[in-house]
Design a protein around this motif. Structure first.
Motif, PDB file in Angstrom:
ATOM      1  N   ALA A  86     -54.925 -41.405  42.009  1.00  0.00           N
ATOM      2  CA  ALA A  86     -54.837 -40.730  43.212  1.00  0.00           C
ATOM      3  C   ALA A  86     -53.493 -40.440  43.567  1.00  0.00           C
ATOM      4  O   ALA A  86     -52.934 -39.254  43.798  1.00  0.00           O
ATOM      5  N   TYR A  87     -52.968 -41.663  43.900  1.00  0.00           N
ATOM      6  CA  TYR A  87     -51.628 -41.666  44.439  1.00  0.00           C
ATOM      7  C   TYR A  87     -50.896 -42.880  44.225  1.00  0.00           C
ATOM      8  O   TYR A  87     -51.795 -43.776  44.153  1.00  0.00           O
ATOM      9  N   CYS A  88     -49.554 -43.117  44.171  1.00  0.00           N
ATOM     10  CA  CYS A  88     -48.841 -44.294  44.194  1.00  0.00           C
ATOM     11  C   CYS A  88     -47.995 -44.364  45.613  1.00  0.00           C
ATOM     12  O   CYS A  88     -47.197 -43.502  45.670  1.00  0.00           O
ATOM     13  N   SER A  89     -47.828 -45.457  46.112  1.00  0.00           N
ATOM     14  CA  SER A  89     -47.012 -45.970  47.203  1.00  0.00           C
ATOM     15  C   SER A  89     -45.394 -46.325  46.454  1.00  0.00           C
ATOM     16  O   SER A  89     -45.820 -47.138  45.546  1.00  0.00           O
ATOM     17  N   GLN A  90     -44.539 -46.000  47.128  1.00  0.00           N
ATOM     18  CA  GLN A  90     -43.221 -46.662  46.802  1.00  0.00           C
ATOM     19  C   GLN A  90     -42.895 -46.180  45.059  1.00  0.00           C
ATOM     20  O   GLN A  90     -41.965 -46.815  44.684  1.00  0.00           O
ATOM     21  N   GLY A  91     -43.275 -45.048  44.847  1.00  0.00           N
ATOM     22  CA  GLY A  91     -43.058 -44.677  43.307  1.00  0.00           C
ATOM     23  C   GLY A  91     -43.771 -45.306  42.384  1.00  0.00           C
ATOM     24  O   GLY A  91     -44.512 -46.306  42.672  1.00  0.00           O
ATOM     25  N   TRP A  92     -44.026 -44.365  41.310  1.00  0.00           N
ATOM     26  CA  TRP A  92     -45.039 -44.757  40.283  1.00  0.00           C
ATOM     27  C   TRP A  92     -44.791 -45.952  39.570  1.00  0.00           C
ATOM     28  O   TRP A  92     -45.896 -46.824  39.280  1.00  0.00           O
ATOM     29  N   LEU A  93     -43.476 -46.533  39.285  1.00  0.00           N
ATOM     30  CA  LEU A  93     -43.300 -47.811  38.693  1.00  0.00           C
ATOM     31  C   LEU A  93     -43.437 -49.011  39.337  1.00  0.00           C
ATOM     32  O   LEU A  93     -43.099 -50.077  38.828  1.00  0.00           O
ATOM     33  N   TYR A  94     -43.068 -48.682  40.826  1.00  0.00           N
ATOM     34  CA  TYR A  94     -42.609 -50.005  41.350  1.00  0.00           C
ATOM     35  C   TYR A  94     -43.813 -50.427  42.563  1.00  0.00           C
ATOM     36  O   TYR A  94     -43.911 -51.536  43.144  1.00  0.00           O
ATOM     37  N   GLY A  95     -44.381 -49.599  42.984  1.00  0.00           N
ATOM     38  CA  GLY A  95     -45.846 -49.582  43.894  1.00  0.00           C
ATOM     39  C   GLY A  95     -46.953 -49.790  43.608  1.00  0.00           C
ATOM     40  O   GLY A  95     -47.409 -50.250  42.311  1.00  0.00           O
ATOM     41  N   TRP A  96     -47.985 -49.966  44.466  1.00  0.00           N
ATOM     42  CA  TRP A  96     -49.238 -49.958  44.062  1.00  0.00           C
ATOM     43  C   TRP A  96     -49.940 -48.554  44.210  1.00  0.00           C
ATOM     44  O   TRP A  96     -49.492 -47.698  44.867  1.00  0.00           O
ATOM     45  N   CYS A  97     -50.623 -48.435  43.127  1.00  0.00           N
ATOM     46  CA  CYS A  97     -51.543 -47.043  42.940  1.00  0.00           C
ATOM     47  C   CYS A  97     -52.812 -47.022  43.205  1.00  0.00           C
ATOM     48  O   CYS A  97     -53.676 -47.943  43.011  1.00  0.00           O
ATOM     49  N   LYS A  98     -53.417 -45.906  44.144  1.00  0.00           N
ATOM     50  CA  LYS A  98     -54.571 -46.149  44.495  1.00  0.00           C
ATOM     51  C   LYS A  98     -55.363 -45.440  43.255  1.00  0.00           C
ATOM     52  O   LYS A  98     -55.040 -44.259  42.978  1.00  0.00           O
ATOM     53  N   VAL A  99     -56.431 -46.160  42.619  1.00  0.00           N
ATOM     54  CA  VAL A  99     -57.009 -45.289  41.623  1.00  0.00           C
ATOM     55  C   VAL A  99     -58.607 -45.444  41.664  1.00  0.00           C
ATOM     56  O   VAL A  99     -59.061 -45.970  42.655  1.00  0.00           O
ATOM     57  N   HIS A 100     -59.201 -44.560  40.844  1.00  0.00           N
ATOM     58  CA  HIS A 100     -60.708 -44.535  40.556  1.00  0.00           C
ATOM     59  C   HIS A 100     -61.013 -45.101  39.409  1.00  0.00           C
ATOM     60  O   HIS A 100     -60.441 -44.626  38.358  1.00  0.00           O
ATOM     61  N   TYR A 101     -61.893 -46.079  39.417  1.00  0.00           N
ATOM     62  CA  TYR A 101     -62.475 -46.595  37.922  1.00  0.00           C
ATOM     63  C   TYR A 101     -63.741 -46.987  37.900  1.00  0.00           C
ATOM     64  O   TYR A 101     -64.363 -47.847  38.883  1.00  0.00           O
ATOM     65  N   GLU A 102     -64.737 -46.444  37.233  1.00  0.00           N
ATOM     66  CA  GLU A 102     -65.914 -46.713  37.291  1.00  0.00           C
ATOM     67  C   GLU A 102     -66.673 -46.644  38.370  1.00  0.00           C
ATOM     68  O   GLU A 102     -67.404 -47.651  38.994  1.00  0.00           O
ATOM     69  N   GLY A 103     -66.567 -45.823  39.255  1.00  0.00           N
ATOM     70  CA  GLY A 103     -67.312 -45.531  40.522  1.00  0.00           C
ATOM     71  C   GLY A 103     -66.678 -46.320  41.605  1.00  0.00           C
ATOM     72  O   GLY A 103     -67.037 -46.210  42.738  1.00  0.00           O
ATOM     73  N   GLN A 104     -65.615 -47.106  41.375  1.00  0.00           N
ATOM     74  CA  GLN A 104     -64.823 -47.902  42.544  1.00  0.00           C
ATOM     75  C   GLN A 104     -63.615 -47.252  42.688  1.00  0.00           C
ATOM     76  O   GLN A 104     -62.929 -46.821  41.753  1.00  0.00           O
ATOM     77  N   THR A 105     -63.227 -47.470  43.890  1.00  0.00           N
ATOM     78  CA  THR A 105     -61.908 -47.038  44.516  1.00  0.00           C
ATOM     79  C   THR A 105     -61.072 -48.442  44.831  1.00  0.00           C
ATOM     80  O   THR A 105     -61.676 -49.211  45.604  1.00  0.00           O
ATOM     81  N   GLY A 106     -59.888 -48.627  44.337  1.00  0.00           N
ATOM     82  CA  GLY A 106     -58.897 -49.536  44.480  1.00  0.00           C
ATOM     83  C   GLY A 106     -57.562 -49.422  44.281  1.00  0.00           C
ATOM     84  O   GLY A 106     -57.083 -48.393  44.062  1.00  0.00           O
TER      85      GLY A 106
END
Length: 165
Positions: free
Chosen positions: A126-146
């Motif tokens: 969905a998006y990444c904080s602090q840039g794609w390579l350095y931060g944490w990314c909010k993702v959707h995987y098998e019905g879960q968001t984390g």
């Protein structure tokens, strides 16, 4: 005057909600800009796994920008979001894990793990904080968001997979 201001605020709120809903429906999108660089405004997002037409790339594929068109969208994407597909086709490359990744409840290793995402798994970012390579990314995987550490994500089959926004 108060009536017009209220209508204006309502219209802005509607557009914000509508654009937010649209953005969440895209799968690991590529950002399209009006010019070849991050200083140019974002004009659209193109979802992963769709064919795009490339009319030219600047500074080569590594770290360069490519002029693309998709449907009615014309603009520039970073070369690292593109991958070859088939004979002469180019797609927006999907995002995959390059190692096992902990899907965490929040953005950091101190948050509890919800699941382990296997290496090579296609994942919707969905998006990444602090840039794609350095931060944490909010993702959707098998019905879960984390959240997943951005260092374990890359664009699949992209010649320059280190860049994927």
């Amino acid at each position: 005057m108060k009536y017009h201001l209220t209508r204006l605020c309502a219209g802005v709120a509607f557009l914000a909600c509508a654009s937010g809903a649209w953005a969440h429906s895209l799968v690991s999108p590529a950002t399209v800009r009006s010019g070849p660089g991050i200083q140019w405004p974002t004009i659209a997002r193109i979802p992963a796994n769709v064919d795009v037409n490339v009319s030219g790339c600047y500074s080569g594929w590594g770290g360069g920008w490519c002029a693309v068109s998709w449907k009615k969208v014309k603009g520039y994407v970073q070369a690292g979001v593109l991958a070859p597909s088939g004979s002469n086709d180019v797609i927006v490359a999907p995002i995959v894990t390059i190692d096992h990744a902990n899907l965490r409840k929040g953005p950091g290793s101190n948050w509890p793990s919800l699941a382990v995402v296997p290496s090579g798994t296609q994942i919707d970012v969905a998006y990444c904080s602090q840039g794609w390579l350095y931060g944490w990314c909010k993702v959707h995987y098998e019905g879960q968001t984390g959240f997943v550490n951005g260092l374990v994500l890359r664009r699949q089959d992209s010649p320059y997979a280190h860049t994927f926004y």
